[in-house]
Design an enzyme around this catalytic site. Structure first.
Site, mmCIF file in Angstrom:
data_model
loop_
_atom_site.group_PDB
_atom_site.id
_atom_site.type_symbol
_atom_site.label_atom_id
_atom_site.label_comp_id
_atom_site.label_asym_id
_atom_site.label_seq_id
_atom_site.Cartn_x
_atom_site.Cartn_y
_atom_site.Cartn_z
ATOM 1 N N CYS A 127 0.830 -1.204 0.000
ATOM 2 C CA CYS A 127 0.000 0.000 0.000
ATOM 3 C C CYS A 127 0.866 1.257 0.000
ATOM 4 O O CYS A 127 1.420 1.643 1.032
ATOM 5 C CB CYS A 127 -0.919 -0.031 1.228
ATOM 6 S SG CYS A 127 -1.918 1.450 1.381
ATOM 7 N N CYS A 130 -0.454 4.058 2.241
ATOM 8 C CA CYS A 130 -0.212 3.865 3.677
ATOM 9 C C CYS A 130 1.255 4.121 4.025
ATOM 10 O O CYS A 130 1.558 4.713 5.050
ATOM 11 C CB CYS A 130 -0.531 2.429 4.108
ATOM 12 S SG CYS A 130 -2.010 1.745 3.383
ATOM 13 N N ASP A 131 2.165 3.644 3.190
ATOM 14 C CA ASP A 131 3.574 3.586 3.591
ATOM 15 C C ASP A 131 4.523 4.467 2.776
ATOM 16 O O ASP A 131 5.675 4.650 3.169
ATOM 17 C CB ASP A 131 4.082 2.129 3.477
ATOM 18 C CG ASP A 131 3.250 1.178 4.318
ATOM 19 O OD1 ASP A 131 2.758 1.613 5.369
ATOM 20 O OD2 ASP A 131 3.089 0.013 3.924
#
Ligand code: NAP
Length: 305
Positions: A127, A130-131
């Protein structure tokens, strides 16, 4: 009860709540579903400027709750659909329901490499939203694996952070929609690596990602590509383990809808990515959620007739 809180589950909740069925949504471990990991959703009707994926899901939940739906952060561990009322084990407790909508979605597919597993969260991720902004990826070369819309979206997003984004695809043509493929092609920070598969993520010994070992599927040549992060975006697998041997599904584990949103068990309905490997869009999942709730309402009315 509704298992899942993505577009399908929350739309089912909205319709079921408005039909006075007092639905309880069991959110699963990722409330809001996969769309919460997307940046801007540009193809959900009604949002001409696009809408943040997380915000769209928060709005869907609020809309369902406005009509009385309850959303509980909970995981379903087991189901007994052999008799009515159906019984679910939810975080260790037994709960019963007369009708069930399964909208359990899909998870990220993995490459299946031992090194991938060992380096997850140490540079291997599924992701970018997300990261991607993590310090370990800043101004470093990054790699995205895949050739679909997800891979293109991840690659485009990562150009904000990485010095360069290598898009590794096993063929020489993207599967992605034309608009996404064009954006990738015209972005100078994205470099496609065609006809290549990742055979190993390096370096397990150093306990962090330093690169990937690649194999060209046409020539068989092996190379090493330096990168600080590997973003795997090669599609999804349905979250349907719970229903194996219980609901009819295809060989990939997608639940097979029958006559609209019905399943092989009367009173159990299905919607969204756990039953759809063709369209897999937010809007189609929402539409299926609506259909599942309408079917559930009719089913419950027929029990009381
Ligand atoms: P997808 O369309 O199924 O694409 C998966 C990609 O990964 C394909 O290019 C596939 O290669 C590759 N792949 C699969 N297994 C692999 C493996 N083991 N090793 C290496 N490569 C592998 O999945 P997706 O990109 O997640 O998209 C899913 C759905 O969501 C699609 O309908 C898509 O349109 C939609 N979506 C839309 C947007 C958007 O509109 N902005 C964004 C994200 C997703 P092959 O091409 O060779 O099969």
């Amino acid at each position: 009860m509704i298992i899942g809180s993505g577009c399908a589950g929350l739309t089912a909740a909205l319709y079921a709540a408005r039909a006075n069925l007092s639905p309880l949504v069991l959110s699963g471990l990722m409330p809001g579903g996969l769309l919460t990991t997307t940046s801007t959703v540009e193809n959900y009707p009604g949002f001409p400027e696009g809408v943040d994926g997380y915000e769209l899901m928060a709005r869907m939940q609020k809309q369902a709750e406005r009509f009385g739906a309850r959303v509980q952060f909970a995981t379903v561990e087991a189901v007994d659909l052999a008799r009515r009322p159906f019984a679910l084990t939810v975080d260790g407790e037994r709960v019963e329901t007369e009708a069930l909508v399964v909208a359990s979605g899909a998870g990220h597919r993995q490459l299946g490499l031992e090194s991938e597993r060992r380096l997850e969260k140490k540079g291997v991720t599924y992701c970018a939203t997300c990261d991607g902004a993590l310090p370990m990826f800043r101004n470093k070369p990054l790699a995205v694996v895949g050739g679909g819309d997800s891979a293109c979206e991840e690659a485009l997003y990562l150009t904000r952070f990485g010095s360069m984004v290598h898009l590794i695809h096993r063929r020489d043509q993207l599967r992605a929609s034309r608009i996404m493929a064009e954006r990738v092609r015209s972005n100078p920070k994205i470099r496609p690596v065609w006809d290549s598969v990742v055979t190993e993520v390096l370096d397990v010994k150093q306990d962090k990602v330093t690169g990937v070992r690649l194999k060209n599927v046409k020539t068989g040549a092996e190379t090493v590509l330096d990168c600080a992060g590997v973003f795997v975006a090669i599609g999804h697998t349905p979250n349907t383990e719970l229903f194996k041997g219980v609901l009819a599904m295809d060989e990939q584990g997608y639940i097979l809808p029958q006559r609209g949103a019905q399943t092989s068990v009367a009173g159990v309905f299905v919607a969204g990515d756990c039953a759809d490997h063709i369209y897999r869009q937010a809007i189609t999942a929402a539409g299926m959620g609506c259909a599942a709730a309408v079917e559930a309402e009719r089913y419950l009315a027929s029990l009381n007739a």
